[in-house]
Motif scaffolding. Structure first.
Motif, PDB file in Angstrom:
ATOM      1  N   PHE C 216       0.824  -1.210   0.000  1.00  0.00           N
ATOM      2  CA  PHE C 216       0.000   0.000   0.000  1.00  0.00           C
ATOM      3  C   PHE C 216       0.864   1.269   0.000  1.00  0.00           C
ATOM      4  N   ASP C 217       0.366   2.294  -0.670  1.00  0.00           N
ATOM      5  CA  ASP C 217       1.021   3.596  -0.646  1.00  0.00           C
ATOM      6  C   ASP C 217       0.799   4.224   0.727  1.00  0.00           C
ATOM      7  N   SER C 220      -1.485   7.719   0.039  1.00  0.00           N
ATOM      8  CA  SER C 220      -2.836   7.613  -0.526  1.00  0.00           C
ATOM      9  C   SER C 220      -3.585   6.376  -0.026  1.00  0.00           C
ATOM     10  N   GLU C 222      -3.489   3.724  -1.446  1.00  0.00           N
ATOM     11  CA  GLU C 222      -3.754   2.967  -2.673  1.00  0.00           C
ATOM     12  C   GLU C 222      -2.855   1.720  -2.733  1.00  0.00           C
ATOM     13  N   ARG C 223      -3.378   0.634  -3.285  1.00  0.00           N
ATOM     14  CA  ARG C 223      -2.525  -0.550  -3.448  1.00  0.00           C
ATOM     15  C   ARG C 223      -1.654  -0.389  -4.681  1.00  0.00           C
TER      16      ARG C 223
END
Lengths: 307, 307, 307, 307
Positions: C216-217, C220, C222-223
């Motif tokens: 993950f980021d 963010s 986000e993946r």
């Protein structure tokens, strides 16, 4: 060659290279030698000979003995049997390397001049027990040298027996792969005695004369080794006789020869000479450094090369 | 995991892979096993456990014992001493290979999970003689398993002693290079006994629980192994525990584990489980084929991986 | 850890070991670095960070890039495809060795962290031509670092391209054995650019945070990389990330890490930290000598080890 | 030998062994040959000759060409220069092996008869560009064969050029180690042309006669190669000419010889014969299986061995 004096001059020249070499010292008995020594006997097939240096000084055969045990075993067992256990190919690896036994399939020593192969050969000497095997080997050597006094150096044999762990490793690896059979300690015992067989340059040159005569005794004319077996031995001496400097030796000298870490060199000039050399200072590959130079000079001057 | 039944279902699934494996048969005693067997005990650190298959069937530890002797020797000698004699690096070579001993300078077994390294480790077990060394090792194992009955299988030990020529080769090579000292036959005797230590899945899982608890006894809470030594052992189990399939196992399962050619697998899920598996059908790299599958299924379902 | 100051103290201590190392100089651009440099960023998964030394100094990733190209290729091609071309096993051989490609059957690089394996991986990056492959790789790296400015050092790439004959040898050997396909010069071009990707400790630590968060980021959420692929990468970093000192590093530090000959180290403390280190003085195995010491100190003090 | 008929009888006998061999098929052009073919020319140093089989059929020299390029390069550069780049020792490894280049220090091909060594030799042919080098080589070959029509087979050269990735790997490895210099693709181009030089048994035997005469042209009596260079070439043919069956060949036949995967054998019986053989069915080591048998029969019957 006309005289001992002529030979002596070459010896003096070759001797200078001794200072770049080093006497083997992995056992004390070898380390005691004088690195400056250089002696030679050239035994002509007409039974005359030349010599220079202290040619009566005794030294142990070490790897030179591999040629003699091979000849005996080929007589004992025949080529087919012997070459099932040991190969015929030269190798770029050092004489005591174990790696190829692991990587080659089937596992088999590449040739009888590396330690693994020589141990496999000695393992094939016929005899009901260690004593009989030894007796047969030493009698064979005595016959070749025409000298019943030849025996082995007990101190050297004992020292090598005690420290021959690498040879034990080779033996057990080969036992695992059914190349050798029987008791490893007995084999090491026999092998270290074989390596400790002691003689002087004259004796060694005399044995060389038998090989130069393709198996005949230079005195009696009696056949001591069958011709095809002498040929096999000489071939191995050319392709693998000088450790991993054999290729270079073939180019620079070009005759069958076998060296030992004691500083001995056994050379054969077919139909002409048997040669015994002793020069204990070794180069980094384990060959007598001055002995090699001497052979090179002789080869150039008297056209020894078979090539 | 909720029940033995749940575990039994996984065992049934994994068992099907046994048919692609082969029971070790280099000695007769191992060859007698039923390739279709698959048993497991999962010992939780709270002293409860699950099991499936014939988890009381005894088998010899073989290479699994390498982890236990390593733990003992690290306690006996300390890390600095031990890692002078044996390295810490995984190797792409087979567990019984000798080649790297020759090519690496200085010559030193790459890690304690290959045969050469394990022999060097066993050579460092403290004790005035063979008997005392053995006694100390077996008492250590008994303590870990909390079972005073554990001993070795004499038939297996004798058979392996008689045929362990490759291990003898490794020993003599290491003796030559001062990695091991003393009598090789005594070392082989001790080592073959060590490999022949016999227990069942329950015992092995119980030992695993000690490792999962970083060295504490799950019953008594007593410290049996110092934490940093457990960590070292677990690290080697990850990097070199499953022969030359260790890298793949780390990716697919991801826990410290050690296998043996008897078909045993010793696995540790840190802080959670000790695991003992017995499945004698082996894949071509020498790991229990169904045992590996079973661990893979468990790892996926219960998130074993430490990565 | 509480403060940059605390970290700075450790850096000062570790720095003293730089004098025993040597800056890589096989290309001039690397040789210009100051061997005494040591910088670190520790990026916490909560987006805070610590740093010490000149953490904004840029360096090229070199072998560190192997982890990133592996992640991309696993996303591009899937595990099954990738592991047909490259193995999963650690090796005791040096990172640039060719020998195992010859001795192993089938010929296949042992793992993606040695040069042969990394070249095979880069060869699998998707893209219709060199430009597109490069674009996809650098965009992936930029996303991981959350820094669109990241690019490669042209001087380093050019120098390495001109001297990468050993890598060309590896490529042609693999082309012969159908491990890689296509034009070797294009592959070498792409690979030397990849190795010359340039960033600072902060960027590298930030990428580490993505790995620490299993893909993950950290900003963010986000993946960026699937979890199972992060796991595979981390596993290889443990078993083969620090050249042939990986086993020792696993014992002494115990976290996934990858080093490069520029002196960079990329380390991941799962769920906790991403770490970027730059210390160009290398030990004899090619790892940053002071960087290693620094990680050892941190690992001991803050219990990094996953084992 | 008295007549072609006598020779024809031996050829018929040797031919039967062809069925145990296999025509090389790594490129289509070679695979088209009839495995049952066997042809020979024996060229006597008095310019008479015997032949049997389709002795006018052309074949490519392949590895046989290594002897001719070596002779040219020794004339071009002198021994000292050449043997700085390539060794003199036989090897137990296959002709195309790369491993020893990695393990030996300094890295240097063991001898000029393995691919690595032959590539290093061809790299030393004098000439300002590829065209001039090729021109000098082919003119040398034409002079030896006394046949201005000799050229190379374009289809074979092109095919080999396209697939010579292993040779490219060897070249780049040697370029890394400063054994070869210049553009690898140009060298591969020259080397594949050299290997694709095409002639028949008569031509090859005629070249053999030059070697049998220690460098003199059998027709004109002109010296074509200095004697010491012929001697070096013949020595390499004995120690390394028949791939890793050279040792066995030395024992069973005992003359300088070089084989190629096209099925050609070039043999020299010093002072007596040049021999050219073509029998495309190969044994597992890459030597013409019927050709070897034929040479063995001839060697036994007419006492060829130099040992």
């Amino acid at each position: 060659m006309q005289s001992n004096k002529e030979l002596q001059l070459l010896v003096e020249k070759a001797k200078r290279f001794s200072k770049d070499g080093k006497v083997a010292d992995y056992i004390p008995a070898l380390g005691k030698e004088d690195g400056n020594d250089l002696a030679i006997t050239i035994y002509k097939t007409d039974n005359s000979y030349f010599h220079a240096g202290n040619f009566e000084k005794k030294f142990t055969l070490q790897s030179i003995s591999k040629v003699l045990s091979l000849a005996l075993v080929l007589m004992d067992r025949g080529e087919d049997y012997v070459f099932q256990k040991v190969g015929m190919e030269p190798t770029g690896d050092p004489f005591n390397s174990i790696a190829k036994l692991e990587t080659l399939k089937p596992s088999k020593p590449l040739n009888p001049m590396i330690n693994a192969g020589a141990l496999a050969v000695t393992n094939m000497i016929k005899g009901k027990d260690l004593t009989e095997k030894w007796e047969r080997l030493i009698q064979f050597v005595r016959a070749l040298a025409n000298d019943q006094q030849i025996t082995y150096n007990e101190e050297v044999a004992r020292s090598e027996f005690e420290t021959a762990h690498l040879n034990r490793a080779l033996c057990f690896f080969m036992k695992q792969n059914n190349i050798i059979e029987g008791d490893v300690e007995s084999l090491i015992d026999l092998y270290t005695k074989q390596c400790a067989i002691e003689m002087n340059c004259y004796d060694l040159a005399r044995i060389g004369a038998v090989f130069a005569l393709n198996g005949f005794d230079p005195d009696s004319g009696e056949r001591l080794i069958p011709e095809h077996i002498v040929r096999i031995c000489k071939t191995f001496m050319v392709t693998c006789g000088m450790y991993n400097a054999s290729g270079e030796f073939a180019i620079k000298v070009g005759v069958p020869a076998k060296s030992g870490v004691s500083g001995g060199i056994f050379a054969v000039v077919p139909n002409r000479y048997g040669i015994g050399i002793f020069g204990p200072a070794l180069d980094e590959k384990g060959n007598s450094i001055a002995g090699l130079k001497l052979l090179e000079m002789l080869a150039n001057e008297f056209e020894f090369s078979i090539f």
